[in-house]
Write a protein that holds these residues in place. Structure first.
Motif, PDB file in Angstrom:
ATOM      1  N   GLN A  15       0.822  -1.263  -0.082  1.00 41.98           N
ATOM      2  CA  GLN A  15      -0.039   0.026   0.082  1.00 41.98           C
ATOM      3  C   GLN A  15       1.052   1.152   0.047  1.00 41.98           C
ATOM      4  O   GLN A  15       1.941   1.255   0.459  1.00 41.98           O
ATOM      5  CB  GLN A  15      -1.002  -0.245   1.212  1.00 41.98           C
ATOM      6  N   SER A  16       0.494   2.246  -0.587  1.00 41.30           N
ATOM      7  CA  SER A  16       0.989   3.658  -0.845  1.00 41.30           C
ATOM      8  C   SER A  16       0.152   4.701  -0.654  1.00 41.30           C
ATOM      9  O   SER A  16      -1.033   4.560  -0.812  1.00 41.30           O
ATOM     10  CB  SER A  16       1.854   3.768  -1.850  1.00 41.30           C
ATOM     11  N   LYS A  17       0.418   5.609   0.358  1.00 41.60           N
ATOM     12  CA  LYS A  17      -0.366   6.909   0.458  1.00 41.60           C
ATOM     13  C   LYS A  17       0.584   8.048   0.469  1.00 41.60           C
ATOM     14  O   LYS A  17       1.522   8.058   1.131  1.00 41.60           O
ATOM     15  CB  LYS A  17      -0.872   6.833   1.644  1.00 41.60           C
ATOM     16  N   GLY A  18       0.121   9.130  -0.420  1.00 42.64           N
ATOM     17  CA  GLY A  18       0.803  10.282  -0.697  1.00 42.64           C
ATOM     18  C   GLY A  18       0.324  11.362   0.258  1.00 42.64           C
ATOM     19  O   GLY A  18      -0.577  11.154   1.012  1.00 42.64           O
ATOM     20  N   TYR A  19       1.265  12.340   0.337  1.00 43.17           N
ATOM     21  CA  TYR A  19       0.891  13.623   1.401  1.00 43.17           C
ATOM     22  C   TYR A  19       1.663  14.823   0.755  1.00 43.17           C
ATOM     23  O   TYR A  19       2.555  14.672  -0.261  1.00 43.17           O
ATOM     24  CB  TYR A  19       1.425  13.466   2.692  1.00 43.17           C
ATOM     25  N   GLU A  20       1.014  15.910   1.127  1.00 42.51           N
ATOM     26  CA  GLU A  20       1.322  16.924   0.479  1.00 42.51           C
ATOM     27  C   GLU A  20       2.585  17.804   1.128  1.00 42.51           C
ATOM     28  O   GLU A  20       2.974  17.596   1.987  1.00 42.51           O
ATOM     29  CB  GLU A  20       0.321  18.162   0.847  1.00 42.51           C
ATOM     30  N   MET A  21       3.626  18.335   0.115  1.00 42.42           N
ATOM     31  CA  MET A  21       4.718  19.018   0.640  1.00 42.42           C
ATOM     32  C   MET A  21       4.011  20.680   0.526  1.00 42.42           C
ATOM     33  O   MET A  21       3.402  21.017  -0.422  1.00 42.42           O
ATOM     34  CB  MET A  21       5.632  18.994  -0.797  1.00 42.42           C
ATOM     35  N   LEU A  22       4.534  21.367   1.620  1.00 42.52           N
ATOM     36  CA  LEU A  22       3.992  22.742   1.951  1.00 42.52           C
ATOM     37  C   LEU A  22       5.285  23.611   1.581  1.00 42.52           C
ATOM     38  O   LEU A  22       6.250  23.335   1.923  1.00 42.52           O
ATOM     39  CB  LEU A  22       3.628  22.675   3.085  1.00 42.52           C
ATOM     40  N   HIS A  23       4.992  24.600   1.218  1.00 36.80           N
ATOM     41  CA  HIS A  23       5.959  25.808   1.039  1.00 36.80           C
ATOM     42  C   HIS A  23       5.418  27.230   1.565  1.00 36.80           C
ATOM     43  O   HIS A  23       4.992  28.089   0.838  1.00 36.80           O
ATOM     44  CB  HIS A  23       6.343  25.724  -0.468  1.00 36.80           C
ATOM     45  N   PRO A  24       5.545  27.166   2.865  1.00 35.84           N
ATOM     46  CA  PRO A  24       4.927  28.422   3.461  1.00 35.84           C
ATOM     47  C   PRO A  24       5.528  29.685   3.255  1.00 35.84           C
ATOM     48  O   PRO A  24       4.822  30.725   2.879  1.00 35.84           O
ATOM     49  CB  PRO A  24       4.782  28.304   5.148  1.00 35.84           C
ATOM     50  N   GLN A  25       6.773  29.593   2.878  1.00 36.16           N
ATOM     51  CA  GLN A  25       7.609  30.892   2.480  1.00 36.16           C
ATOM     52  C   GLN A  25       8.720  30.695   1.432  1.00 36.16           C
ATOM     53  O   GLN A  25       8.890  29.249   1.253  1.00 36.16           O
ATOM     54  CB  GLN A  25       8.012  31.487   3.643  1.00 36.16           C
ATOM     55  N   HIS A  26       9.113  31.387   0.782  1.00 37.02           N
ATOM     56  CA  HIS A  26      10.042  31.235  -0.502  1.00 37.02           C
ATOM     57  C   HIS A  26      11.308  30.210   0.424  1.00 37.02           C
ATOM     58  O   HIS A  26      11.676  30.692   1.490  1.00 37.02           O
ATOM     59  CB  HIS A  26      10.882  32.685  -0.722  1.00 37.02           C
ATOM     60  N   ASP A  27      11.838  29.368  -0.157  1.00 45.26           N
ATOM     61  CA  ASP A  27      12.950  28.497   0.401  1.00 45.26           C
ATOM     62  C   ASP A  27      12.464  27.644   1.435  1.00 45.26           C
ATOM     63  O   ASP A  27      13.477  26.974   2.209  1.00 45.26           O
ATOM     64  CB  ASP A  27      14.114  29.348   0.963  1.00 45.26           C
ATOM     65  N   GLN A  28      11.264  27.621   1.811  1.00 48.75           N
ATOM     66  CA  GLN A  28      10.968  26.620   2.831  1.00 48.75           C
ATOM     67  C   GLN A  28      10.179  25.247   2.087  1.00 48.75           C
ATOM     68  O   GLN A  28       9.127  25.659   1.451  1.00 48.75           O
ATOM     69  CB  GLN A  28      10.072  27.315   3.937  1.00 48.75           C
ATOM     70  N   SER A  29      10.373  24.256   2.631  1.00 44.24           N
ATOM     71  CA  SER A  29       9.587  23.067   2.413  1.00 44.24           C
ATOM     72  C   SER A  29       9.327  22.113   3.466  1.00 44.24           C
ATOM     73  O   SER A  29      10.262  21.688   4.168  1.00 44.24           O
ATOM     74  CB  SER A  29      10.393  22.307   1.458  1.00 44.24           C
ATOM     75  N   GLU A  30       8.105  21.796   3.623  1.00 48.21           N
ATOM     76  CA  GLU A  30       7.568  21.255   5.123  1.00 48.21           C
ATOM     77  C   GLU A  30       6.405  20.149   4.662  1.00 48.21           C
ATOM     78  O   GLU A  30       6.103  20.403   3.612  1.00 48.21           O
ATOM     79  CB  GLU A  30       6.904  22.300   6.146  1.00 48.21           C
TER      80      GLU A  30
END
Length: 484
Positions: free
Chosen positions: A25-40
């Motif tokens: 099984q596989s399940k994806g999730y979102e990559m967030l970019h709240p500000q420039h140069d940020q990946s959460e």
């Protein structure tokens, strides 16, 4: 069961003891970019996705019971939690570049080189070490309130065990760990302004943990009581171990969202120019290599972001087959997320070079595929200076595309082997788990496919790679000025 907590998705795979896939099984999730140069990412979303996948795989195989669960995860993530284990931050992932200023200042200093040679981790914004420096200055309230700093794997293990532990393979990729003593590096901790009690306890990758219903998360898991949990290793180490007992002196290239190239060695070593990493893997073994920020994400950006093409990804990639090697002179520098090894430049940018009126969308697709392989060779050639490698094993999603794998063989001028499950990190974690409970992982079976290099294509790619390398060097100062 192998549980691989990756950047874009969690993958849970049940294997037989012989290595055959029984359920997955596989399940994806979102990559967030709240500000420039940020990946959460939201760490609790990842926990929920992981629980869901474990339950679906387990339920599909009832009444069979798992012998063990072993874990693999992406490296370099950082989560601050309070004394109740509640996340104070999102999961700051490897692609996050907010600490670039701290990394650039430290990288070229004497102290920075000492940290690198002690830890094996290049000074770069991706490392938890540099992320801590950013948090201390830019989020002091959160920094001071933090009870523990964890990665995503440690966060999940805490949620299902209540224990703050980290395997030494993951710890070794933080920049805070001493590669030689296999303990937290006091000098790096002092520089970052924390003490060892702010970090999880480093343990062997083969540490076993009985599954007990102690937490809210464990109450949601369908697993039987006393199921054996194994800490497992980093996704990089697991991918190398997945090819079987003959992993030594074999190079493994993994291209998923990001990309990496690694070799297992019996001794730790660092590079005088800080081009590569060296991490603890297991027992007395290490992985040397490098990771790039820009793997399949480059093709996703090109298709959906830049060109906004409606084709399926398969049809989009197939366009590359209509264009000759070398793309009629078109080169892509694929640094849309900055770059890690071997240039360690968070300022690096993507550049199409050599465009003419005769170039088409298909040229751009092929240039992107070639660029990702050139980035891998830029690291690989450093490893080849010290290691006699005749075979390369291809793992990760890119191995589904024969043209892309053939490019790897032609650029490196070496045989490339597809050895088994595409979910190499999940299987690698399982082989570690089997060792932990005294079972022997099966020998690697017959290769799924073998790709032999072509001399003519290699000559073309060699010339293009030289231009690729030269352009990267020439534009280094310009990258720093972009956006200023």
């Amino acid at each position: 069961m192998g549980v691989d907590i990756g950047t874009t998705a969690v993958k849970v795979v049940a294997f037989s003891e012989g290595g055959n896939v029984l359920s997955q099984q596989s399940k994806g999730y979102e990559m967030l970019h709240p500000q420039h140069d940020q990946s959460e990412q939201d760490p609790d979303e990842i926990v929920r996705a992981t629980v869901e996948c474990i339950n679906k795989v387990y339920d599909a195989l009832i009444p069979a019971k798992p012998i063990l669960l072993s874990f693999s995860a992406a490296m370099h993530s950082l989560i601050a939690v309070d004394e109740n284990g509640i996340a104070l931050t999102n999961c700051i992932i490897w692609a996050d570049n907010r600490a670039i200023g701290f990394a650039e200042k430290l990288k070229d200093s004497v102290e920075g080189m000492e940290f690198y040679h002690t830890s094996g981790v290049a000074i770069h914004a991706m490392s938890p070490f540099c992320k801590l420096l950013w948090l201390k200055e830019n989020a002091p309230v959160v920094f001071n309130k933090t009870y523990k700093f964890l990665g995503i794997k440690e966060y999940f293990i805490y949620k299902i065990t209540g224990a703050y532990i980290t395997d030494k393979a993951i710890a070794s990729a933080t920049g805070l760990f001493n590669l030689h003593t296999l303990q937290w590096n006091e000098a790096a901790l002092n520089y970052a302004g924390i003490t060892t009690d702010k970090l999880p306890l480093p343990v062997s990758v083969k540490t076993t943990i009985p599954f007990e219903r102690k937490t809210e998360t464990t109450s949601q898991l369908h697993l039987p009581d006393k199921t054996i949990l194994i800490t497992g290793a980093s996704d990089g180490a697991a991918a190398n171990f997945s090819i079987g007992s003959n992993y030594k002196n074999k190079m493994v290239v993994t291209i998923g969202t990001s990309s990496a190239i690694r070799i297992v060695t019996s001794e730790s070593y660092t590079d005088e120019f800080m081009r590569t990493f060296c991490y603890h893997a297991k027992d007395g073994e290490y992985i040397a290599g490098g990771a790039g920020n820009n793997g399949a994400v480059v093709l996703e950006w090109l298709k959906d972001g830049l060109l906004q093409s409606a084709e399926t990804m398969e049809d989009f990639l197939n366009l590359a087959a209509t264009i000759p090697p070398g793309c009629d002179g078109l080169i892509l520098l694929p640094y849309i997320l900055g770059e890690r090894a071997p240039i360690w430049d968070g300022n690096a940018k993507g550049v199409f070079f050599g465009l003419t009126v005769n170039h088409t969308k298909a040229h751009m697709v092929r240039a992107a595929l070639e660029a990702v392989i050139y980035s891998m060779f830029n690291i690989g050639k450093v490893l080849l200076e010290k290691n006699n490698v005749t075979e390369i094993y291809a793992t990760g999603g890119f191995s589904r595309n024969a043209l892309w794998v053939q490019m790897l063989a032609d650029v490196f001028n070496r045989k490339v082997i597809l050895s088994g499950s595409l979910e190499s990190s999940a299987w690698g974690a399982v082989t570690i788990g089997m060792e932990a409970i005294g079972k022997i992982a099966p020998a690697m079976g017959e290769p799924k496919a073998i790709f032999n290099p072509d001399d003519g294509r290699h000559e073309i790619y060699s010339k293009q790679f030289s231009r690729f390398e030269r352009l990267t060097s020439l534009l280094k100062d310009e990258f720093k000025l972009t956006g200023k």
